[in-house]
Motif scaffolding. Structure first.
Motif, PDB file in Angstrom:
ATOM      1  N   CYS A 193      -4.791   5.859  -0.028  1.00 24.65           N
ATOM      2  CA  CYS A 193      -3.815   4.829  -0.361  1.00 24.65           C
ATOM      3  C   CYS A 193      -3.408   5.064  -1.817  1.00 24.65           C
ATOM      4  O   CYS A 193      -4.258   5.289  -2.667  1.00 24.65           O
ATOM      5  N   HIS A 206      -9.107  -0.688  -3.300  1.00 22.32           N
ATOM      6  CA  HIS A 206      -7.987   0.246  -3.172  1.00 22.32           C
ATOM      7  C   HIS A 206      -8.447   1.697  -3.039  1.00 22.32           C
ATOM      8  O   HIS A 206      -7.910   2.464  -2.247  1.00 22.32           O
ATOM      9  N   GLU A 214      -1.189   3.096  -3.773  1.00 20.66           N
ATOM     10  CA  GLU A 214      -0.566   1.982  -4.473  1.00 20.66           C
ATOM     11  C   GLU A 214      -1.695   1.001  -4.712  1.00 20.66           C
ATOM     12  O   GLU A 214      -2.302   0.526  -3.748  1.00 20.66           O
ATOM     13  N   CYS A 226      -3.970  -1.748  -4.656  1.00 21.55           N
ATOM     14  CA  CYS A 226      -3.781  -2.852  -3.724  1.00 21.55           C
ATOM     15  C   CYS A 226      -4.950  -3.812  -3.739  1.00 21.55           C
ATOM     16  O   CYS A 226      -5.108  -4.626  -2.848  1.00 21.55           O
ATOM     17  N   MET A 235      -9.781   3.276   0.714  1.00 16.95           N
ATOM     18  CA  MET A 235      -9.034   3.295   1.986  1.00 16.95           C
ATOM     19  C   MET A 235      -8.366   4.654   2.201  1.00 16.95           C
ATOM     20  O   MET A 235      -7.156   4.784   2.171  1.00 16.95           O
ATOM     21  N   HIS A 269       0.868  -1.176   0.000  1.00 17.88           N
ATOM     22  CA  HIS A 269       0.000   0.000   0.000  1.00 17.88           C
ATOM     23  C   HIS A 269       0.906   1.228   0.000  1.00 17.88           C
ATOM     24  O   HIS A 269       2.135   1.103   0.015  1.00 17.88           O
TER      25      HIS A 269
HETATM   26 CU   LIG Z   1      -4.005   0.122  -0.258  1.00 14.15          CU
END
Ligand SMILES: [Cu+2]
Length: 391
Positions: free
Chosen positions: A333, A341, A335, A337, A344, A298
């Protein structure tokens, strides 16, 4: 159009216009400039973008556009029926190799500076002594590792605090220093510190421009520098699919998860930004952030503090920030993920020290721990805050 002009104004005048930012430092809908800088270092990074990169990019783009237009007009088939055939022009090749090298060098110097500041957790230290109306010599223990020792005036700050106001003294005008590079520095004030005042000596190689330094000053006179003190606390961040876990090792064995608020529990503006449990940190203090992940990679990103650091399973990354103003700041976040994703978000609430201590004790109570701070003092401070707000 007006919004565009405002954004252009904001981008060119930089940070100072952001001082009046609201409590929720949300990105502006359709905005063009950067989000408000929440730390002095973020102001430096934004100046690097708005004041160094943007003008250079603009000039290059306009120059290339002018060349294109010139070629289209001057060398089209009608204007130039007989094409010349040649393969080399040494002068031009030297120029188009040499000039970009110079431009890259010019860009690299300030970029390395902010990169280093971002990457090295500050280790500044302060010593507070009482003035008695007679003493002029104050000792600052220079007990840093060899490569981080205070060795010149730029690494030192001397401040007189009389309880209600602070005066920053100037080297050579107000004080002299003996023992550069030695284990003990002696700061000699020209006039004894009046009794009842505090003499604050800050030293360290982690320096930055003070917050709120205007753009013109950054270009021409240079800004006032300050020593950034070592972290007062560590925030541990752990990335999960798909939420964040936070803990505060300096304040006891408690941790919590931070989940995005569902659409029906928040406002349209805050949806996808707001979380159930925000990170809470004190204003004006250096905060060390250590970050890792539990499952996949992340990235903990907070644009207001120009922070973005990967959360990698099995590895601990470290960064830091020092929030300059109270408020609520949002990040995501950064990256990819997994499927959630984009759900978050990160919410950081910057509060005063007493409010922070009260929050710590409330978290400790949830974990069944005794309070750590003098809650009466905290309550008094909160009552004073409430009174001030009511007036
Ligand atoms: Cu993430």
């Amino acid at each position: 159009m007006k919004r565009l002009l405002n954004a252009a104004f904001a981008a060119t005048t930089g940070i100072s216009v952001w001082a009046a930012s609201v409590a929720h430092a949300l990105p502006e809908q359709g905005g063009v400039g950067m989000v408000p800088a929440g730390s002095a270092l973020a102001e430096e990074v934004q100046f690097f973008h708005n004041g160094v990169l943007l003008p250079i990019i603009t000039v290059i783009s306009l120059f290339v556009l002018a060349l294109l237009i010139w070629v289209v007009l001057r060398y089209n088939r009608k204007a130039n029926p007989e094409a010349r055939k040649f393969s080399h022009n040494t002068m031009i090749e030297v120029l188009w190799t040499g000039i970009p090298i110079i431009i890259l060098l010019v860009i690299s110097l300030p970029s390395f500076e902010v990169l280093f500041k971002d990457g090295i957790t500050p280790d500044g230290k302060q010593v507070v002594s009482r003035g008695d109306g007679q003493t002029v010599d104050f000792v600052f223990p220079n007990d840093f590792p060899e490569s981080r020792m205070v060795s010149r005036a730029g690494h030192l700050q001397v401040i007189l605090d009389d309880g209600s106001s602070r005066t920053v003294l100037k080297h050579k005008r107000d004080y002299t220093v003996d023992g550069w590079g030695e284990r003990n520095l002696v700061v000699s004030l020209d006039n004894p510190a009046p009794s009842g005042t505090s003499v604050i000596i800050r030293g360290g190689r982690s320096t930055q421009n003070v917050s709120g330094c205007p753009m013109a000053k950054r270009y021409f006179d240079g800004c006032e520098k300050e020593v950034v003190l070592a972290p007062t606390m560590t925030l541990k961040v752990n990335g999960y699919q798909w939420n964040w876990q936070y803990s505060y090792p300096d304040f006891g064995d408690f941790d919590f998860f931070s989940n995005m608020l569902p659409e029906d529990q928040t406002t349209p503006e805050l949806y996808r930004f707001e979380v159930d449990n925000r990170v809470v940190v004190p204003v004006g203090e250096t905060i060390r952030v250590t970050i890792t992940a539990n499952d996949v990679i992340h990235s903990w990103a907070l644009p207001n503090f120009t922070l973005k650091i990967d959360a990698v399973p099995g590895r601990i990354n470290e960064t830091w920030f020092r929030p300059e103003r109270e408020g609520i700041y949002y990040g995501q976040c950064s990256e990819i993920c997994g499927v959630r994703h984009s759900f978050m978000p990160i919410a950081v609430e910057v509060v005063s020290r007493p409010e922070f201590e009260a929050w710590v004790d409330s978290q400790r109570a949830l974990a069944g721990l005794e309070p750590m701070f003098d809650t009466d003092k905290v309550k008094l401070a909160q009552a004073a805050d409430a009174d001030a707000a009511a007036e």
